[in-house]
Design a protein around this motif. Structure first.
Motif, PDB file in Angstrom:
ATOM      1  N   SER A  24       0.586  -1.388  -0.192  1.00 28.78           N
ATOM      2  CA  SER A  24      -0.169  -0.233   0.192  1.00 28.78           C
ATOM      3  C   SER A  24       0.334   1.041  -0.117  1.00 28.78           C
ATOM      4  O   SER A  24       1.946   1.114   0.350  1.00 28.78           O
ATOM      5  CB  SER A  24      -0.963   0.153   1.019  1.00 28.78           C
ATOM      6  OG  SER A  24      -0.261  -0.141   2.045  1.00 28.78           O
ATOM      7  N   LEU A  27       1.918   2.570   3.207  1.00 29.44           N
ATOM      8  CA  LEU A  27       3.181   1.758   3.818  1.00 29.44           C
ATOM      9  C   LEU A  27       4.088   2.371   3.515  1.00 29.44           C
ATOM     10  O   LEU A  27       5.075   3.034   4.554  1.00 29.44           O
ATOM     11  CB  LEU A  27       2.797  -0.098   3.729  1.00 29.44           C
ATOM     12  CG  LEU A  27       4.091  -0.452   4.062  1.00 29.44           C
ATOM     13  CD1 LEU A  27       4.159  -1.240   5.108  1.00 29.44           C
ATOM     14  CD2 LEU A  27       4.398  -1.672   3.181  1.00 29.44           C
ATOM     15  N   MET A  28       4.089   2.226   3.026  1.00 24.53           N
ATOM     16  CA  MET A  28       5.475   3.743   2.153  1.00 24.53           C
ATOM     17  C   MET A  28       5.406   4.413   2.477  1.00 24.53           C
ATOM     18  O   MET A  28       6.876   5.056   3.101  1.00 24.53           O
ATOM     19  CB  MET A  28       5.680   3.350  -0.179  1.00 24.53           C
ATOM     20  CG  MET A  28       5.120   2.051  -0.402  1.00 24.53           C
ATOM     21  SD  MET A  28       6.799   1.260   0.179  1.00 24.53           S
ATOM     22  CE  MET A  28       7.294   1.703  -1.818  1.00 24.53           C
ATOM     23  N   ARG A  30       4.872   5.816   5.448  1.00 26.82           N
ATOM     24  CA  ARG A  30       4.528   5.341   6.910  1.00 26.82           C
ATOM     25  C   ARG A  30       6.322   5.011   7.089  1.00 26.82           C
ATOM     26  O   ARG A  30       7.156   5.129   7.887  1.00 26.82           O
ATOM     27  CB  ARG A  30       3.915   4.666   7.145  1.00 26.82           C
ATOM     28  CG  ARG A  30       2.939   4.981   8.161  1.00 26.82           C
ATOM     29  CD  ARG A  30       2.243   3.904   8.928  1.00 26.82           C
ATOM     30  NE  ARG A  30       1.272   2.819   7.861  1.00 26.82           N
ATOM     31  CZ  ARG A  30       1.205   1.434   8.551  1.00 26.82           C
ATOM     32  NH1 ARG A  30       2.240   0.817   8.764  1.00 26.82           N
ATOM     33  NH2 ARG A  30       0.508   1.013   6.693  1.00 26.82           N
ATOM     34  N   VAL A  31       6.501   4.372   6.302  1.00 28.47           N
ATOM     35  CA  VAL A  31       8.608   3.613   6.065  1.00 28.47           C
ATOM     36  C   VAL A  31       9.528   5.290   5.713  1.00 28.47           C
ATOM     37  O   VAL A  31      10.008   5.400   6.708  1.00 28.47           O
ATOM     38  CB  VAL A  31       8.664   2.740   5.254  1.00 28.47           C
ATOM     39  CG1 VAL A  31       9.609   2.682   5.445  1.00 28.47           C
ATOM     40  CG2 VAL A  31       8.311   1.620   5.292  1.00 28.47           C
ATOM     41  N   MET A  32       8.657   6.436   4.840  1.00 26.70           N
ATOM     42  CA  MET A  32       9.377   7.212   5.017  1.00 26.70           C
ATOM     43  C   MET A  32       9.032   8.307   5.842  1.00 26.70           C
ATOM     44  O   MET A  32       9.952   8.998   6.326  1.00 26.70           O
ATOM     45  CB  MET A  32       9.213   8.170   3.395  1.00 26.70           C
ATOM     46  CG  MET A  32       9.816   7.838   2.057  1.00 26.70           C
ATOM     47  SD  MET A  32      11.481   7.929   2.030  1.00 26.70           S
ATOM     48  CE  MET A  32      11.869   9.324   2.885  1.00 26.70           C
ATOM     49  N   ASP A  34       8.682   8.004   9.117  1.00 27.82           N
ATOM     50  CA  ASP A  34       9.969   7.199   9.935  1.00 27.82           C
ATOM     51  C   ASP A  34      11.892   7.455   9.308  1.00 27.82           C
ATOM     52  O   ASP A  34      12.262   7.448  10.161  1.00 27.82           O
ATOM     53  CB  ASP A  34      10.146   5.621  10.260  1.00 27.82           C
ATOM     54  CG  ASP A  34       8.702   4.901  10.742  1.00 27.82           C
ATOM     55  OD1 ASP A  34       8.422   3.881  10.431  1.00 27.82           O
ATOM     56  OD2 ASP A  34       8.478   5.972  11.396  1.00 27.82           O
ATOM     57  N   ALA A  35      11.974   7.372   8.493  1.00 23.35           N
ATOM     58  CA  ALA A  35      13.206   7.661   7.328  1.00 23.35           C
ATOM     59  C   ALA A  35      13.725   9.350   8.124  1.00 23.35           C
ATOM     60  O   ALA A  35      14.200   9.212   8.052  1.00 23.35           O
ATOM     61  CB  ALA A  35      13.660   7.290   6.291  1.00 23.35           C
ATOM     62  N   ASP A  36      12.021   9.804   7.964  1.00 20.73           N
ATOM     63  CA  ASP A  36      12.313  11.346   7.984  1.00 20.73           C
ATOM     64  C   ASP A  36      13.314  11.593   9.285  1.00 20.73           C
ATOM     65  O   ASP A  36      13.663  12.355  10.047  1.00 20.73           O
ATOM     66  CB  ASP A  36      10.842  11.957   7.855  1.00 20.73           C
ATOM     67  CG  ASP A  36      11.702  12.490   6.242  1.00 20.73           C
ATOM     68  OD1 ASP A  36      10.312  11.941   5.294  1.00 20.73           O
ATOM     69  OD2 ASP A  36      12.304  12.140   5.375  1.00 20.73           O
ATOM     70  N   MET A  38      14.485   9.971  11.720  1.00 23.56           N
ATOM     71  CA  MET A  38      15.554   9.124  11.640  1.00 23.56           C
ATOM     72  C   MET A  38      16.525  10.256  11.098  1.00 23.56           C
ATOM     73  O   MET A  38      17.651  10.870  12.001  1.00 23.56           O
ATOM     74  CB  MET A  38      16.272   7.784  11.577  1.00 23.56           C
ATOM     75  CG  MET A  38      15.444   6.845  12.190  1.00 23.56           C
ATOM     76  SD  MET A  38      15.657   6.850  13.576  1.00 23.56           S
ATOM     77  CE  MET A  38      17.785   6.282  13.125  1.00 23.56           C
ATOM     78  N   LEU A  39      16.786  10.518   9.826  1.00 17.39           N
ATOM     79  CA  LEU A  39      17.671  12.043   9.286  1.00 17.39           C
ATOM     80  C   LEU A  39      16.914  12.912  10.234  1.00 17.39           C
ATOM     81  O   LEU A  39      18.144  13.651  10.660  1.00 17.39           O
ATOM     82  CB  LEU A  39      16.445  12.447   7.754  1.00 17.39           C
ATOM     83  CG  LEU A  39      16.565  11.399   7.027  1.00 17.39           C
ATOM     84  CD1 LEU A  39      16.097  11.860   5.837  1.00 17.39           C
ATOM     85  CD2 LEU A  39      18.670  11.006   7.062  1.00 17.39           C
ATOM     86  N   ARG A  46      24.361  15.944  15.577  1.00 14.19           N
ATOM     87  CA  ARG A  46      25.817  16.174  14.998  1.00 14.19           C
ATOM     88  C   ARG A  46      25.716  17.917  15.366  1.00 14.19           C
ATOM     89  O   ARG A  46      27.337  18.388  15.168  1.00 14.19           O
ATOM     90  CB  ARG A  46      25.594  15.377  13.857  1.00 14.19           C
ATOM     91  CG  ARG A  46      26.098  14.512  12.771  1.00 14.19           C
ATOM     92  CD  ARG A  46      26.523  14.597  11.053  1.00 14.19           C
ATOM     93  NE  ARG A  46      24.976  14.875  10.558  1.00 14.19           N
ATOM     94  CZ  ARG A  46      24.263  13.975  10.390  1.00 14.19           C
ATOM     95  NH1 ARG A  46      24.358  12.430  10.272  1.00 14.19           N
ATOM     96  NH2 ARG A  46      23.333  14.796   9.604  1.00 14.19           N
TER      97      ARG A  46
END
Lengths: 113, 193
Positions: A24, A27-28, A30-32, A34-36, A38-39, A46
């Protein structure tokens, strides 16, 4: 395991492999997301100064902080403990009359000519 | 799905660790469908498979700064993570096949009866698979659902080829035993195999 049993099982596996896995857009997304997160988290760690760096900039580092701490402790001790030297110094300031000498009248006489 | 060269995922992961969002986009597009497919084939439930897929990708983002490309391939590591997440869910129980997850056919495709039979077969296999011991279920799924070779399965499961072969053989014997009584019901005796 007979050949027919194995064939049956292989047919079952084939059925399952051919079952299209639903993917779906949600889902894609939500995964992005999560990535954002973390970024952003990695970027903050840093860029943000560490406590040590802040201390160095404000006070001058651990040696200077040690001197500051020592002075602080001494001040607290003087206020609380009231050691004898302080009491001696305070004599003459409490419950006593202090005579303040006036200026010598000859000085004024000289000014008057 | 076309699999990229072995080192490209690790290269993208390193770029992600340096803060490149385009790398995250590429990895999401390349790996999420594959992870979702593996999870769905093991769990048979769309919602649970999506949860596993999202969790597996989250772990990938978290490990990115510490990823050592010399130790493993990203896809190998992901196979292992997904397999473990799936078996954890299977152990907790309460799962079943979401029959509506199987796509409806277009016109001219198999009949409704055939579709229902396929769904019943899929459900029977997944139910039996879920009842296997975790390591057997993982080995059988990686071999017969993901169609990986035994040496690669051994790497994923952090064991040796002989153990993998033993796990698969025992797992298949148990599956046969559990499904044998339903051969006629599931229409396997009518199939031209």
């Amino acid at each position: 395991m007979t050949k027919s049993d194995d064939d049956m099982l292989n047919a079952a596996f084939a059925d399952l492999r051919e079952t299209p896995p639903p993917a779906s857009d949600d889902l894609m997304t939500r995964v992005m997301q999560d990535a954002d997160r973390m970024l952003a988290q990695n970027l903050r760690s840093r860029v943000a100064p560490t406590f040590r760096e802040m201390l160095r900039d404000i006070i001058g580092g651990w040696p200077q902080l040690g001197g500051l701490a020592a002075a602080t402790v001494a001040g607290v001790w003087l206020g609380v403990a009231q050691p004898g030297v302080m009491r001696d110094l305070s004599v003459g300031f409490h419950d006593s009359t202090i005579e303040v000498p006036m200026l010598d009248s000859d000085i004024f006489a000289a000014l008057e000519g | 799905m076309i699999h990229a060269p072995p080192d490209e995922d690790a290269t993208l992961l390193a770029a992600f660790a340096r803060g490149e969002r385009t790398a995250a986009l590429a990895l999401t597009q390349r790996l999420t469908p594959r992870v979702m497919g593996q999870a769905f084939r093991m769990l048979g439930n769309r919602a649970e498979a999506e949860d596993v897929a999202q969790e597996a990708m989250m772990r990938l983002w978290q490990i990115a700064p510490d990823w050592d490309a010399e130790r493993a391939q990203v896809t190998t590591w992901l196979y292992r993570v997904v397999a473990n997440l799936c078996t954890d869910r299977l152990r907790k129980g309460g799962r079943g096949v979401a029959l509506d997850a199987i796509a409806e056919p277009e016109d001219g495709a198999p009949s409704v009866a055939a579709i229902l039979q396929t769904k019943a077969r899929v459900q029977a296999l997944q139910t039996a698979l879920a009842q296997l011991p975790a390591r057997q279920a993982q080995a059988v799924a990686l071999r017969h659902l993901e169609e990986l070779a035994n040496p690669q399965i051994a790497t994923i499961m952090q064991t040796n080829v002989r153990t993998v072969e033993s796990l698969i053989a025992r797992g298949k014997r148990t599956l046969i035993a559990r499904m044998a009584g339903r051969i006629t019901e599931l229409g396997y005796d009518d199939d031209e195999i």
